[in-house]
Design a protein around this motif. Sequence first.
Motif, short mmCIF file in Angstrom:
data_model
loop_
_atom_site.label_atom_id
_atom_site.label_comp_id
_atom_site.label_asym_id
_atom_site.label_seq_id
_atom_site.Cartn_x
_atom_site.Cartn_y
_atom_site.Cartn_z
N TRP B 29 -66.61 49.85 -31.55
CA TRP B 29 -65.47 49.24 -32.22
C TRP B 29 -65.32 47.77 -31.89
O TRP B 29 -65.12 46.93 -32.78
N SER B 30 -65.40 47.46 -30.60
CA SER B 30 -65.19 46.05 -30.27
C SER B 30 -66.34 45.19 -30.77
O SER B 30 -66.14 44.08 -31.23
N GLU B 31 -67.54 45.74 -30.73
CA GLU B 31 -68.69 45.00 -31.29
C GLU B 31 -68.47 44.71 -32.76
O GLU B 31 -68.63 43.59 -33.25
N PRO B 224 -61.59 59.01 -36.22
CA PRO B 224 -61.97 57.63 -35.90
C PRO B 224 -63.38 57.29 -36.34
O PRO B 224 -63.66 56.17 -36.77
N ASN B 225 -64.28 58.26 -36.28
CA ASN B 225 -65.64 57.97 -36.72
C ASN B 225 -65.77 57.87 -38.21
O ASN B 225 -66.66 57.23 -38.74
N ALA B 226 -64.87 58.52 -38.90
CA ALA B 226 -64.90 58.42 -40.36
C ALA B 226 -64.19 57.15 -40.83
O ALA B 226 -64.33 56.74 -41.98
N LEU B 227 -63.44 56.56 -39.92
CA LEU B 227 -62.59 55.43 -40.31
C LEU B 227 -63.32 54.27 -40.98
O LEU B 227 -62.87 53.78 -42.01
N LEU B 230 -63.94 54.93 -44.45
CA LEU B 230 -62.68 54.97 -45.19
C LEU B 230 -62.18 53.57 -45.51
O LEU B 230 -61.69 53.31 -46.60
N ILE B 231 -62.29 52.69 -44.52
CA ILE B 231 -61.81 51.33 -44.76
C ILE B 231 -62.61 50.68 -45.88
O ILE B 231 -62.05 50.04 -46.78
N VAL B 232 -63.91 50.86 -45.82
CA VAL B 232 -64.75 50.29 -46.88
C VAL B 232 -64.34 50.87 -48.22
O VAL B 232 -64.12 50.16 -49.20
N ALA B 233 -64.22 52.20 -48.26
CA ALA B 233 -63.86 52.86 -49.51
C ALA B 233 -62.51 52.37 -50.01
O ALA B 233 -62.31 52.13 -51.18
N ALA B 234 -61.56 52.22 -49.07
CA ALA B 234 -60.23 51.77 -49.47
C ALA B 234 -60.28 50.38 -50.07
O ALA B 234 -59.68 50.11 -51.11
N SER B 235 -60.99 49.52 -49.41
CA SER B 235 -61.07 48.14 -49.86
C SER B 235 -61.69 48.05 -51.25
O SER B 235 -61.16 47.42 -52.15
#
Lengths: 324, 310, 585
Positions: B29-31, B224-227, B230-235
């Motif tokens: 995540w931080s990377e 969290p691993n699917a997140l 999901l963010i890409v899909a949402a955007s």
Amino acid sequence: MLWKYLVRRLVAAIPVVLGVSLITFVLMHATGGDYVPGISDDPRLSKATVDALRHEYGLDQPWWVQYGLWLWNIIHGDFGRSMIDGTRVTVHIADRLPNTLELTVTAILMAVLISIPVGVVSALRRGTRVDNALTTMSVAGVAVPEFWLGLMLILLVAVIPAQHLGAPLLPSSGATSSFGGGDPLDRLAHLILPATVLAFTYLSIWSRFTRSSMLEVLSQDYVRTARAKGMGERRVVYQHALRNAVIPLVTLVGLELPGLVSGGLIVEVVFGWPGIGRFAYERALAFDYTTVMGLTTFAAALVVVGNLLADVLYAVLDPRIRYT
Amino acid sequence: MISQGQIAEAARLEGVLEGAATRPAQSFWSESWERLRANRAGLLAAAVIVFMGLVALAAPLLSALVTHHNFHEQDIQNNFAPPLFPGHVLGTDEIGRDTLTRLIWGAQVSLGVGFLTVAISIVVGTSVGLSAGYFGGLADDLLMRLVDVVLAIPRLFLFILVGILFFRSTTLVTLSLVIASVGWGGTARLVRGEVLSIRNRDFMLATRSLGAGHLRLILRHLLPNALPVLIVAASLGVGGVILAEAALDYLGFGIHPPTPSWGNMLSNAQQYFTHSIWLVFLPGVCIFVTVLAANLFGNAVRDAFDPRLR
Amino acid sequence: MAANDGRDPGFEQFELFLDAWSRRDFIRRMGGAAALAAFSIGGLEFLEACGGNQTAQTQNVRKGGHVTEGSLSDPTTFDIIFSSDTASNSLLGMMFAGLLDFRADGTQIPMIAKEVPKVESDQLTYRFNLRQDVKWSDGQPITSDDVLFTYSLMAGSTYDYKAINSRYWPDLEQYLDSVKAPDKYSVIMKTKVPYAPFLTNYVFAPLPKHVLEPVVQKSAADFRKADFNFAPTVVSGAFMFDRWDKSQQVVLKANPGYFRGRPNLDSYVMKTVPDGVAIANQLKTGEIDVGNGVEPSLWDDMATASNVSRTSFAQAGWDYYAYDMDPTNPKRPVTGKIFGDPATGKTVRMALYHAVDRQSLADRVYFKQADVATTVEPPTSWALSTNVTKYPYDPKKAADLLDQAGWKPGPDGVRIKDGVRFSFEIITNVGNKARETTIQVLAESWKKIGVEAQPKPIQFTEYVKTSTTRDFDMVMGGISAGVDPDLSQIYHSRVIGKGLNRMGYHSPQLDDMLDKAVQVLDQSKRKQIYAQVQQILMDDLPAAMLVWPRALVAVSKRVQNFGIGPFNRYQYRPWLKDVFVTDGK
């Protein structure tokens, strides 16, 4: 092995198509109830006459009875008749499906044929201005509304040339010239603009995808090995990398197969293309139940077949894919 | 026409291609966050979206304090005014309503539909996808069958049918429901795919053997691993929905005037092309810029989580 | 079969049907500014003079070639007894010659009949003497048998006309007594009561008995779906059916056996075009030659196209809004009571009318291609009267009238009376941009006087349903009428819930007058009655007339003799055989 898989998929597909038909049926009824086009809106008809006609169409039955009857007919291949012109729905489909397929298949082919070179060039010239330009255009391409693009192209390619040069460069609507056309060249001229608009969104995405796919492949070990062996860059690219880079693109194209029937609806409307999408839209607005039911079910069946074909395509192309 | 689900699927496949995430959660995540921050185009895109969002939220304020018009106020004697006309910075439309004000309120509608649709799609799709992927078996079969049905109906056909149903009362909320009714299927499949690939990893088995309950496993480890996906899909989804809303307006569904949406402003303006090209150009630019930004941001997020691309 | 080509007087069916099939209906009928002034000098002559593209050239006529006309909708049928939309009517008018026809200004002329019959002394009987040289395209002569057959499809005892379900049978049942054929070339029609609109509205083009009798005998209910209705094999008009490319175009070819002489053109094409913008575009590119109804917003731009000439003329139509004025309307009791209150309803209706700046509407929303409507008859009507109550734009007066009626401004600016807010929905059908814009203008106008109207465009089919369900507060629409000034379909109380009287308007005095007016055959006497009808309606205001949209037609310069006019727009085009194209292509 493949056959068993196919059969199992087909069997699993049936409830899907049924589900679609049920949903469509319920929706059409929720919106229109017992409305009969051309009859219910003629206020001069007596109630008795309207009721008699409703009875003839079976609209006075509870909805699940109507659905059951309709299903029975479908199983026997009878998709019913249009409530507006009495023509068999299958005839309507047969009249228009080829036009839609002509449009969507051409658009997909165009998109593939353009995406591959664009993506490859972008990958090979990664980071250069060419790459940046192409990538920017791709990303921008997805953000343009389809109908707007169509209308702009009509203006640019048909209307403005006509005013300055006396004739449009390409026709602006229809699949053939309204008079004296019909030959392949004429059909081609009419196909260019709508297919281009439809292809536009596809190729914006696919060219980027090809690019990343190509980049992925180029960094693989076997490519490095080939280079190390002294193979010419051209051979490396065209003989080895390209083939493998294209395979995942097929996956994406496969995702589009289900959309072959309805994906072109907006383009069909903008360009007056005599396809199934536009027809379904017009008939939905006119409450021609039977036609809309028939069309949607048919389209869903095609979607399912399309999915199946896509799966088969992957399986054939990539033996690593296993079936569950 | 490409659906948001298909764009998302394409993005996912791209991700798979570059080597799906197999790293453990924390430093990943931080990377990724670092990479995202370094991507200037992505940040710019995010800024644009945030800006548009703020404009949309502040519409009533802006309308009262900045433009001094509201979106249905007509000045019919001054219709088709060009930009920089006194009192109307961006001109007026066919019955003299202020274009800038309508663009601002239109942002509220277009972005509102975009975000709400995506939110609904994601909530419903994720729940279904998680359940199907995690529990497997009969639940998986049934849920995925349902998803198949929803995805089998040609999208636009469904929009038209449901659009007719909600016609008299097409509001931001009902329109979002209509578009989401198709979108959630793609998300469900996406999430299920992610779950399936993670479910049998060692760390999952380990956690389970430690006695962790289902809910905990789903929420703290799978989700969290699917997140990222999901963010890409949402955007990408928001962009797709804005375009879909414009298409629906063109077909005669969608939000009706006097309520402005960028989509209905764009379609209505087509016939007034010769009277004022600004009416076509301005909403078109708004749509284009916003969708572009959403796409760029989505790409940036994907790049950040799967670095082998750049 | 009204003179404006296939529509009953006052019946908006064709326009509604048009909306059903086209996504965007940009066809508006508009009133001519000059026509108004012209009526003081004898309207008809004036209209004839400026009726359409009358560039009658008899020299340099070229034979051959084709004309392509653009249409917003696909045709639905080619059978006159079923057809109700303009695309179908235009085409069937080219293929089937009528007993009578119309000139552009609405006067009837003979066609298959030798002369226009004068009613006999009993005021009921009309005798038609048919020409003996008219043949079907297969060589068979057209005789009185065909006429009898056509009417038997809609009335009488030969066939189950209710099962056939032509749109005309209810009216024929009411007014037609008998149709007889004493010999092969004579037809005698008798009405049950003296009925003035009979000749203009109920004289149909004959259908071929020798081809269709077997079809209808097999199944009356299926007659509507007979192949002939979609691909006529035998015709009597200037053109024959060639082919129908579904959703694209219908192609007709010249009928060499046409009794008035073979047309100059070889073919006529009716092409379906996506929307009004496409019509304008294709006129410019030359893909279509005739745009019968150009969108007013694009009219000025059409002037810049050098290959096209424009024509505009007054037409028999009007745009209006109508109130739900029935206090007992179960669906909308609130507005029914507001607009239909016996004491204050009329004051309220008048107030709202005064608050609309109709000139501004005509100038801006209709781009000056419309005229302010001053009465309930259209500008083309011989019965038009100017002696009616006037309603100048006067928002102050409107506000005063509302105060008078007891509607006082509430805390949020919306007027209140007895705890009821003056708030309602105004509906119109989606797809017609001028109307959608108009309801917004109306809403804003009324907002200024404290009345809250919410504009709601609705689906076409729902819109049509409101005439039977009466589930509406206020509706805005357009009506296309015929030559006959009869307004019974709209305002008579017997059509409440069955015709266009969605308002629930009931005036026994008006009912009487409307009934009398159709039973008087003398035109000057009828005119007097209609003058009174107009006075009543413009006083009571069940519906408020907004504007008279003009017909806007653009024709390619290569097309000559295209004599289009107010009553020669669709079905009736007697000049069609003389049309030619300058390049012969």
